[in-house]
Design an enzyme around this catalytic site. Sequence first.
Site, mmCIF file in Angstrom:
data_model
loop_
_atom_site.group_PDB
_atom_site.id
_atom_site.type_symbol
_atom_site.label_atom_id
_atom_site.label_comp_id
_atom_site.label_asym_id
_atom_site.label_seq_id
_atom_site.Cartn_x
_atom_site.Cartn_y
_atom_site.Cartn_z
ATOM 1 N N GLY B 148 19.945 26.317 57.639
ATOM 2 C CA GLY B 148 20.214 27.692 57.601
ATOM 3 C C GLY B 148 20.042 28.021 59.242
ATOM 4 N N CYS B 149 21.189 29.160 59.664
ATOM 5 C CA CYS B 149 21.002 29.509 60.768
ATOM 6 C C CYS B 149 19.697 30.417 61.070
ATOM 7 C CB CYS B 149 22.381 30.352 61.228
ATOM 8 S SG CYS B 149 22.837 31.473 59.992
ATOM 9 N N ASN B 150 19.671 31.326 59.874
ATOM 10 C CA ASN B 150 18.362 32.225 60.349
ATOM 11 C C ASN B 150 17.058 31.211 60.343
ATOM 12 O OD1 ASN B 150 19.791 34.381 60.380
ATOM 13 N ND2 ASN B 150 19.926 34.630 58.051
ATOM 14 N N THR B 153 16.489 29.633 63.453
ATOM 15 C CA THR B 153 15.920 30.586 64.609
ATOM 16 C C THR B 153 14.601 30.717 64.520
ATOM 17 O OG1 THR B 153 18.234 31.557 64.450
ATOM 18 C CG2 THR B 153 16.660 32.564 66.039
#
Lengths: 342, 342, 342, 342
Positions: B148-150, B153
Amino acid sequence: MTHNVAILGASGYTGAELVRLIATHPSLKIVGLSGNSKAGLHMAEVFPHLRHLDLPRLTTIDEMIFDDVEIVFCGLPHATSQQVIASLPQSVRVVDMSADFRLRDPADYEKWYGKPHAAPELQKTAVYGLTEFYRDQIKDARLVAGTGCNAATGQYALRPLIAAGAIDLDHIIIDLKAAVSGAGRALKENLLHAELSEGAHAYAVGGTHRHLGEFDQEFSAVAGRPVHVQFTPHLIPANRGILATTYVQGDASAIYDTLSVAYADEPFIKVLPMGQHPSIKHIRASNFCHIGVVADRVPGRVMVIAALDNLTKGSSGQALQNANLMLGLPETDGLMQAPVFP
Amino acid sequence: MTHNVAILGASGYTGAELVRLIATHPSLKIVGLSGNSKAGLHMAEVFPHLRHLDLPRLTTIDEMIFDDVEIVFCGLPHATSQQVIASLPQSVRVVDMSADFRLRDPADYEKWYGKPHAAPELQKTAVYGLTEFYRDQIKDARLVAGTGCNAATGQYALRPLIAAGAIDLDHIIIDLKAAVSGAGRALKENLLHAELSEGAHAYAVGGTHRHLGEFDQEFSAVAGRPVHVQFTPHLIPANRGILATTYVQGDASAIYDTLSVAYADEPFIKVLPMGQHPSIKHIRASNFCHIGVVADRVPGRVMVIAALDNLTKGSSGQALQNANLMLGLPETDGLMQAPVFP
Amino acid sequence: MTHNVAILGASGYTGAELVRLIATHPSLKIVGLSGNSKAGLHMAEVFPHLRHLDLPRLTTIDEMIFDDVEIVFCGLPHATSQQVIASLPQSVRVVDMSADFRLRDPADYEKWYGKPHAAPELQKTAVYGLTEFYRDQIKDARLVAGTGCNAATGQYALRPLIAAGAIDLDHIIIDLKAAVSGAGRALKENLLHAELSEGAHAYAVGGTHRHLGEFDQEFSAVAGRPVHVQFTPHLIPANRGILATTYVQGDASAIYDTLSVAYADEPFIKVLPMGQHPSIKHIRASNFCHIGVVADRVPGRVMVIAALDNLTKGSSGQALQNANLMLGLPETDGLMQAPVFP
Amino acid sequence: MTHNVAILGASGYTGAELVRLIATHPSLKIVGLSGNSKAGLHMAEVFPHLRHLDLPRLTTIDEMIFDDVEIVFCGLPHATSQQVIASLPQSVRVVDMSADFRLRDPADYEKWYGKPHAAPELQKTAVYGLTEFYRDQIKDARLVAGTGCNAATGQYALRPLIAAGAIDLDHIIIDLKAAVSGAGRALKENLLHAELSEGAHAYAVGGTHRHLGEFDQEFSAVAGRPVHVQFTPHLIPANRGILATTYVQGDASAIYDTLSVAYADEPFIKVLPMGQHPSIKHIRASNFCHIGVVADRVPGRVMVIAALDNLTKGSSGQALQNANLMLGLPETDGLMQAPVFP
């Protein structure tokens, strides 16, 4: 083989854009970066997005050593450029991104910029940097004058049509929508986010924009008679991109064919299928220019619409393309990055 | 040597981003593009910004021929992916960009995604695609599950700290600001320009965001005990970028040192000088992740802030980085483009 | 009956916002507008959006006549305000929108603003302008100190909870997302559209933001013991609005009930149904503040989220609300305009 | 005295804008709100920014009781409107905000909207709602047809000039820049934030935009001969506002004088000083229209530029202004809110 280059005025947007493009260029090496007000700083301190690159520290122009430099890119403010470039050693070739050497006639320069040119002899030697139309001269030039970004956009739409006599020369209107980075990193109230976001307005209305000097010079030369287009730029709430909607009179099919033929072999100028038209969203952060032709409901009225990124094809990308030509490199080196979307 | 690749779901944003990156990759060649709802169209009709590229026409997945394909990138919607990937020939290796294979425990998958996994055997074989922490396994994997991109991060900010025991595991808050392209090209009211521009709000508040499944899985594994962070994503009016402000408890210097050491040799993860912190503006359209550490005025309270581009490092750039590993290519091939600024 | 008012510093955003609000106020009349650098100009020349109003010309402060003025609104820069306000005739009552009189303790002022206060006697008399909590004192005050816009947002979320002992005083985090107009019309590089649009970053990280002085003063007073919240503001690419996501520890239901009761009769503070949370899009250009409460998946962890418009409820709207109180007018006069959406 | 009104299609942007404006109107009371797909919901659930208002719940149109309603505002989609309005009781007067009754000639309607009108008898009775030019007829009308927002902007710039014979009727170009809310709350890919932000492009190029039907009808009627303007709308990344740059041929001073005289007594139409020109930033969220005139460097070529807010003066504000006229109220009631800036 590596070619050493330097960038003067590297703390502005065109300087940063050039560094971005050269970062993946196969044979250019940046050996000098100047930025008088930021001398002594690392580029990462001025432009944190360039943090990953191994770049020389910013210096003043006076500190810069030009011995091994083949090409100097000059991103200095107007008026400053002509003085700095006049003082550079003859051994370096120069790609200027300012407005200082765009107008060949000193009287034109004085008319549009409000004072006499400080390096009129040098001005005579400069080649106008609209790559696709001055390719042969650029190859051998010592000094190439980058075009205005608005002037480039309008010329891509219209220049082949004027040259071919395909449109009425007395009824040419260029309604241009420009993103804000074309104004540079200047601290002006109208460039603040709070003032520009959710806003849109014309500027330099009525024929006062300096890029008109370029339109007049180039279109008149191509036409063989004076041409005075009607040009109104608008500022829109975006960072990159110019959309030029031009209104011309002629035969839509002939206009389309003229443009298609003119740009058939160009790597960066793409003529869309007849009836389609471009968006600045589709050329962003790239060296591509998209052009569309649409016939109006009233026969003989035609819209030619061109889009490019002011910082890339309109300035630093054009500069790099010209430098490639000057160095005998493939013209597309470092410039084939696809547009960033969304 | 050229490696043939195909992209399934090429009509979405992650598909388009992958094409953009591969366009300047030295050795990958796109031989297949699927987009069921757009089958038959040229990519230029779906994504006019890719007009200059010579790409295969979009097909349905069923029409696609995988004989010469080494890597398949899969940008399909969640739930669809697991079925499609299960049906691919064993000869192709797969880099999935959906959520389908991120969670190793089928019970976790069912908990966060609301139904049983359709390919549980395949799920067991998937390697979690956070490159810097799964590099060796990715090299040999047949199936890599993009993160997932979140989740990526937050992990870049915190994972080394949890592994090192540098922070209190019971007081970890991730306040995340996400640009809108992370939601994809879905036609939803809250993604309209008129609804999002000039707006900002939290979403999936209270522990309901599916990327929490990844945080729980990965952080607990690293810590050797259950870790349940408090995570609140916010939607901000921007197109690309994620900024994760994490609030942790520990010694600021030790935290800084831990991160500096962990990422010292990483080409894409850049730890800023102590006290500095990143902006999504400075990593846009690139594969870089910037991380900053700042001590609070109250000793023991620390902010670790990470920024990356959700479409690049958070998704398609990560996928390409992983594919490079799988093919034995330099990990940075096609990924060294500098961020686009402004 | 008409009440005459004057606005000092009318060429800034808070001044313009006040004029906008007073334009439809039933009983206030603007008889003086100062703007030293713009003295002599019409407001329409400084703020073309006010073109339709019949307003006095801008003057210097020295030229302004205060004889018939009941209330002076002061939108001057910090530090300037204290000197100007100290020199105003005693006959006028003052609503200050600067930071100069927010901190009651001169030592606090010097700590946060870096130099001694120039009008310490006046400072003692100032009433903190958070309307809902200082209503009675504001009614009779000669000098009301408008709050910081960030400080107001955080206090609306947390003040009743601290007063009621509903949350752990040692674990309060305020992660705040602020639009750019809160920084005023200052010519700073980071406020340019090209720098801010598509960007997001924290600022004043680690406990250096001056509004922390207000949080410390007010929360400690309410709690009866020192309270030192952890506060990180972020700049987001929007023009108006503040979203404060606060992380607290306590019982979610008790927290919700405390806020609901505290604001039950407030015309401008709206507590959303439990589990819902606000967007800055929904209070834009209005005097309303929306507050939401959401329980985390881990019991005892709670998010309280508040949204208001920094220029209205966070500054000029607050000032007008306070002026209404001082003049014995209905508190909502001129302030019931609905938010502008989209 | 209170006048009861109802709004059909209250879940769209024009409906919400009307509620916003009526919220501070001194004598209108909203007694009915319809929104078929949202029937049963509170307005606060559909439009949280209206949370503070005491409004009736949304119903279906069939459930609505019109007995005590004086004016029905109709914000329904095109084509639906004509059927709904035809079925309303004769006792109510109607202000339509759709396109259904703008064109007087059924053949024109069919030409531009692609099918026969469903209520041609009703169509004959409709008054075109461009307030300043149809004031007397609007006062007594039962059905007022709100104009297109683009059509309104172009007409404010040009209509007095055509009526006065001040410009060449065969060379009129309208280059229009429109914000996105004019497209409504429709779920379309090109209206997504990710697609529109940082973009700008023309649409309906070549004479296909339906508002041309209005230009043709109105300009030809005023001129007493067919007039076919060249009209190109562009979508820009903003939420509210239309900027129409019109290119005409005539004497600049005569043009300026004609407009100044025409609008001298109009409360909402403001002609700027000669040579100045407007921004959509300066009329946002208000009922004002700003018009500027600039002479080109070539005598006889003139730009007339008009700006208004598409949702206010271009739609819901116009509707309210017309309702005020119909009810014998001051025309400016509820409409004197100053533009929101920044």
